[in-house]
Design a protein around this motif. Structure first.
Motif, PDB file in Angstrom:
ATOM      1  N   HIS A 114      -0.023  -8.634  -6.359  1.00 60.27           N
ATOM      2  CA  HIS A 114      -0.040  -7.325  -7.009  1.00 60.27           C
ATOM      3  C   HIS A 114      -1.266  -6.502  -6.649  1.00 60.27           C
ATOM      4  O   HIS A 114      -1.444  -5.415  -7.171  1.00 60.27           O
ATOM      5  CB  HIS A 114       0.043  -7.491  -8.536  1.00 60.27           C
ATOM      6  CG  HIS A 114       1.324  -8.135  -8.960  1.00 60.27           C
ATOM      7  ND1 HIS A 114       2.534  -7.498  -8.902  1.00 60.27           N
ATOM      8  CD2 HIS A 114       1.574  -9.379  -9.417  1.00 60.27           C
ATOM      9  CE1 HIS A 114       3.482  -8.311  -9.310  1.00 60.27           C
ATOM     10  NE2 HIS A 114       2.930  -9.461  -9.634  1.00 60.27           N
ATOM     11  N   ASP A 115      -2.120  -7.044  -5.783  1.00 59.31           N
ATOM     12  CA  ASP A 115      -3.319  -6.306  -5.414  1.00 59.31           C
ATOM     13  C   ASP A 115      -3.528  -6.377  -3.910  1.00 59.31           C
ATOM     14  O   ASP A 115      -2.824  -7.091  -3.208  1.00 59.31           O
ATOM     15  CB  ASP A 115      -4.546  -6.849  -6.149  1.00 59.31           C
ATOM     16  CG  ASP A 115      -4.850  -8.306  -5.819  1.00 59.31           C
ATOM     17  OD1 ASP A 115      -4.166  -8.899  -4.957  1.00 59.31           O
ATOM     18  OD2 ASP A 115      -5.778  -8.860  -6.405  1.00 59.31           O
ATOM     19  N   VAL A 116      -4.476  -5.601  -3.445  1.00 62.74           N
ATOM     20  CA  VAL A 116      -4.901  -5.648  -2.048  1.00 62.74           C
ATOM     21  C   VAL A 116      -6.380  -6.013  -2.066  1.00 62.74           C
ATOM     22  O   VAL A 116      -7.168  -5.390  -2.777  1.00 62.74           O
ATOM     23  CB  VAL A 116      -4.704  -4.287  -1.342  1.00 62.74           C
ATOM     24  CG1 VAL A 116      -5.191  -4.354   0.092  1.00 62.74           C
ATOM     25  CG2 VAL A 116      -3.248  -3.845  -1.400  1.00 62.74           C
ATOM     26  N   ASP A 117      -6.724  -7.026  -1.296  1.00 67.94           N
ATOM     27  CA  ASP A 117      -8.109  -7.488  -1.240  1.00 67.94           C
ATOM     28  C   ASP A 117      -8.792  -6.924  -0.004  1.00 67.94           C
ATOM     29  O   ASP A 117      -8.206  -6.896   1.078  1.00 67.94           O
ATOM     30  CB  ASP A 117      -8.162  -9.019  -1.199  1.00 67.94           C
ATOM     31  CG  ASP A 117      -7.574  -9.649  -2.439  1.00 67.94           C
ATOM     32  OD1 ASP A 117      -7.774  -9.097  -3.540  1.00 67.94           O
ATOM     33  OD2 ASP A 117      -6.908 -10.693  -2.322  1.00 67.94           O
ATOM     34  N   VAL A 118     -10.042  -6.504  -0.193  1.00 74.31           N
ATOM     35  CA  VAL A 118     -10.839  -5.909   0.871  1.00 74.31           C
ATOM     36  C   VAL A 118     -12.197  -6.604   0.877  1.00 74.31           C
ATOM     37  O   VAL A 118     -12.782  -6.828  -0.179  1.00 74.31           O
ATOM     38  CB  VAL A 118     -11.013  -4.387   0.625  1.00 74.31           C
ATOM     39  CG1 VAL A 118     -11.977  -3.777   1.613  1.00 74.31           C
ATOM     40  CG2 VAL A 118      -9.665  -3.681   0.664  1.00 74.31           C
ATOM     41  N   ARG A 124      -1.102  -0.141  -6.381  1.00 74.23           N
ATOM     42  CA  ARG A 124      -1.563  -1.526  -6.268  1.00 74.23           C
ATOM     43  C   ARG A 124      -3.072  -1.544  -6.467  1.00 74.23           C
ATOM     44  O   ARG A 124      -3.801  -0.742  -5.894  1.00 74.23           O
ATOM     45  CB  ARG A 124      -1.216  -2.091  -4.897  1.00 74.23           C
ATOM     46  CG  ARG A 124       0.284  -2.340  -4.749  1.00 74.23           C
ATOM     47  CD  ARG A 124       0.614  -2.905  -3.411  1.00 74.23           C
ATOM     48  NE  ARG A 124       0.217  -4.300  -3.351  1.00 74.23           N
ATOM     49  CZ  ARG A 124       0.414  -5.069  -2.300  1.00 74.23           C
ATOM     50  NH1 ARG A 124       0.983  -4.569  -1.226  1.00 74.23           N
ATOM     51  NH2 ARG A 124       0.037  -6.321  -2.304  1.00 74.23           N
ATOM     52  N   THR A 125      -3.536  -2.462  -7.289  1.00 76.90           N
ATOM     53  CA  THR A 125      -4.964  -2.635  -7.528  1.00 76.90           C
ATOM     54  C   THR A 125      -5.653  -2.994  -6.221  1.00 76.90           C
ATOM     55  O   THR A 125      -5.096  -3.717  -5.394  1.00 76.90           O
ATOM     56  CB  THR A 125      -5.176  -3.754  -8.567  1.00 76.90           C
ATOM     57  OG1 THR A 125      -4.551  -3.360  -9.794  1.00 76.90           O
ATOM     58  CG2 THR A 125      -6.640  -4.046  -8.803  1.00 76.90           C
ATOM     59  N   VAL A 126      -6.873  -2.486  -6.033  1.00 76.28           N
ATOM     60  CA  VAL A 126      -7.686  -2.840  -4.879  1.00 76.28           C
ATOM     61  C   VAL A 126      -8.880  -3.636  -5.396  1.00 76.28           C
ATOM     62  O   VAL A 126      -9.637  -3.152  -6.240  1.00 76.28           O
ATOM     63  CB  VAL A 126      -8.158  -1.587  -4.109  1.00 76.28           C
ATOM     64  CG1 VAL A 126      -9.113  -1.980  -2.980  1.00 76.28           C
ATOM     65  CG2 VAL A 126      -6.964  -0.808  -3.563  1.00 76.28           C
ATOM     66  N   ASP A 127      -9.016  -4.868  -4.899  1.00 78.18           N
ATOM     67  CA  ASP A 127     -10.159  -5.715  -5.233  1.00 78.18           C
ATOM     68  C   ASP A 127     -11.079  -5.759  -4.027  1.00 78.18           C
ATOM     69  O   ASP A 127     -10.664  -6.181  -2.942  1.00 78.18           O
ATOM     70  CB  ASP A 127      -9.720  -7.131  -5.593  1.00 78.18           C
ATOM     71  CG  ASP A 127      -9.088  -7.223  -6.964  1.00 78.18           C
ATOM     72  OD1 ASP A 127      -9.410  -6.378  -7.825  1.00 78.18           O
ATOM     73  OD2 ASP A 127      -8.276  -8.137  -7.183  1.00 78.18           O
TER      74      ASP A 127
END
Length: 176
Positions: free
Chosen positions: A36-40, A88-91
């Protein structure tokens, strides 16, 4: 424009190098897994200052920003979570090691996508995270056609990573 696009543009505008990691990077590499998120990944610790984000928040009032600093024993310098309605949440994972900086140096840059870590660095990051899902992800990457090259690339990088990561790598290889 998605939240990831806005965050990426903000990071780039502030001269913060970044690259997509996690499930989104796996998808680019050919391993289907959804979250549910995108990691950076970044290594620039300026992002851990809540005030640093105020210019982005001023342009996007619906944006929620949660900054969490790691302590000196934490494997990460911190994490910044950005949320907006219907996005989408960005972490943003803030690394603290030279090998993570090299991952940013080697990230693939395409004109139509944000930078994405190279497969070898995705493996190292997954090993570093060390969860059961992360180790499964590594095994899936090693089932791709370019597995022999990936194994050789990771083996080249092992001297510069933490011991626990090297142990996890051996565990994954033993299970193949």
């Amino acid at each position: 424009m998605t939240l990831l696009d806005r965050v990426g543009a903000y990071l780039a505008g502030q001269d913060v190098r970044y690259a997509v990691i996690g499930a989104a990077a796996l998808a680019v590499r050919g391993v289907a897994r959804s979250t549910h998120d995108v990691d950076v990944l970044v290594v620039d610790r300026r992002v851990l200052d809540a005030a640093w984000w105020e210019a982005l928040r001023a342009d996007h009032s619906e944006l929620e920003i949660d900054v969490r600093r790691g302590d000196h024993e934490d494997p990460l310098a911190g994490v910044v979570r950005l949320r907006a309605p219907r996005e989408r949440t960005v972490d943003i994972v803030v690394g603290r090691h030279a090998w993570q900086t090299r991952a940013l140096d080697r990230a693939d840059r395409h004109s139509d996508l944000p930078p994405v870590v190279a497969a070898r660095d995705l493996i190292l990051l997954k090993l570093y995270a060390g969860g059961s899902q992360d180790l499964w992800d590594v095994a899936e990457l090693l089932h791709l056609p370019e597995a022999d090259r990936l194994i050789a690339d990771v083996e080249t990088d092992l001297a510069s990573v933490p011991r626990e990561l090297r142990r996890a790598w051996r565990t994954v290889l033993d299970r193949l």
